[in-house]
Design an enzyme around this catalytic site. Sequence first.
Site, mmCIF file in Angstrom:
data_model
loop_
_atom_site.group_PDB
_atom_site.id
_atom_site.type_symbol
_atom_site.label_atom_id
_atom_site.label_comp_id
_atom_site.label_asym_id
_atom_site.label_seq_id
_atom_site.Cartn_x
_atom_site.Cartn_y
_atom_site.Cartn_z
ATOM 1 N N CYS A 53 0.827 -1.210 0.000
ATOM 2 C CA CYS A 53 0.000 0.000 0.000
ATOM 3 C C CYS A 53 0.860 1.257 0.000
ATOM 4 O O CYS A 53 1.527 1.573 0.990
ATOM 5 C CB CYS A 53 -0.927 -0.032 1.208
ATOM 6 S SG CYS A 53 -1.742 1.533 1.557
ATOM 7 N N CYS A 56 -0.117 3.945 2.617
ATOM 8 C CA CYS A 56 0.292 3.483 3.955
ATOM 9 C C CYS A 56 1.741 3.900 4.232
ATOM 10 O O CYS A 56 2.076 4.399 5.312
ATOM 11 C CB CYS A 56 0.174 1.967 4.068
ATOM 12 S SG CYS A 56 -1.474 1.289 3.790
#
Length: 384
Positions: A53, A56
């Site tokens: 991600c 993230c």
Amino acid sequence: MKKIILMLVAVAFCMSAAAQGVNFVEGKTLSEVEAQAKAEGKLVFVDCYTEWCGPCKMMATREFVKKEAGDYFNAKFVNFKIDMEKGEGPQVAKQYDVNAFPTFLILESNGDLRGRCIGFAEISTFIQKVEEVLSTEKGLPWYQKKFKDGERDEAFLKEYMKILQENYMRDEMKNVATMLLNGKSGAQIAADKNLFGAFQTGGFTPLDDLFLNVYKERATIIEKQGERAIASMDNLWKQYALTCLKFDGKTYKGFDADALEAYKQKMIAYNVPDVDGIIKETLHTKAQYAKEYPTLIKDLQDSFKQGNVNDRLILTDMRTLAEEYKSNKKAMKTVTKLAKQRVAELQKKDTTGEREFDMGGKKLTITSYFIQQYEEVIAETAKK
């Protein structure tokens, strides 16, 4: 002099500590973190992330390292990070209906959900979002409690659905949508814009009776909701054919041929378009996971014979074969031949209307990009 140096080092260390970002607890389980939060009289802040991600990583490396972040989160929370694909991550994802990354959970020390935030934001904006969660009385937990206590008013359910959609809570959305559509026939849902919108948001699939009841009204869906709506449902039939492939996490474990045959008969019964194409694509995906390289070769040849070449998919298979089936010289010759054939076809294509993009300092169109990719495959197979 030595004392002065030691004092300067100590001051520098303190300044560094004061300037630190968010302090995430490591080496504990979520239940242990909750116990720590209870002992310290704090809430729990959980960063639900995955390794792949991008947002993230941006939150971790750009925002949570800032002093402003540390000052805020370290004072209010015991902070914790969980990879949603490892350890207790999948269990936590299921418990809190986490489906988008990053998702940030704000929990009471007993594990009850106080609220959640989704996605990347600069830290000042992100702190504002967290403050809104903490100060809002009529937030997600309020709606969850009302629903759990039996509230079924249509206006309430629609509001709750909107909040769940904003938070990507798929399981709960489906539960609420089921209640909202309870008692409505497939024909009613297919004909009504609002009901059909709730049906779509609910995430129903060919494995659900409600989906099947609505899908039977195919003509009404096309008339009232448009071609895109029915195309979306058709695509779900294709996606859920893949449930015949069995996995343990991400590891392929086998294929249920009987289940696929039953699914095929089900599609025929509901007049799903291009059933044979869906079955063929499913078997091709199975061949990819099961490393059935002769099948991949045959499918490549069939695609070129039929003039049904999807460059992205074809290139994926060619790269796989060049890397994993390189010992088979006959297969490599076939891949090389087909790749050269595709290059020749693409070189004849009129690219006047194609937009250019920059890749590695080189201007490419989508056609020239694919030519470049095929040439790389040719160079790779030539080494075999």
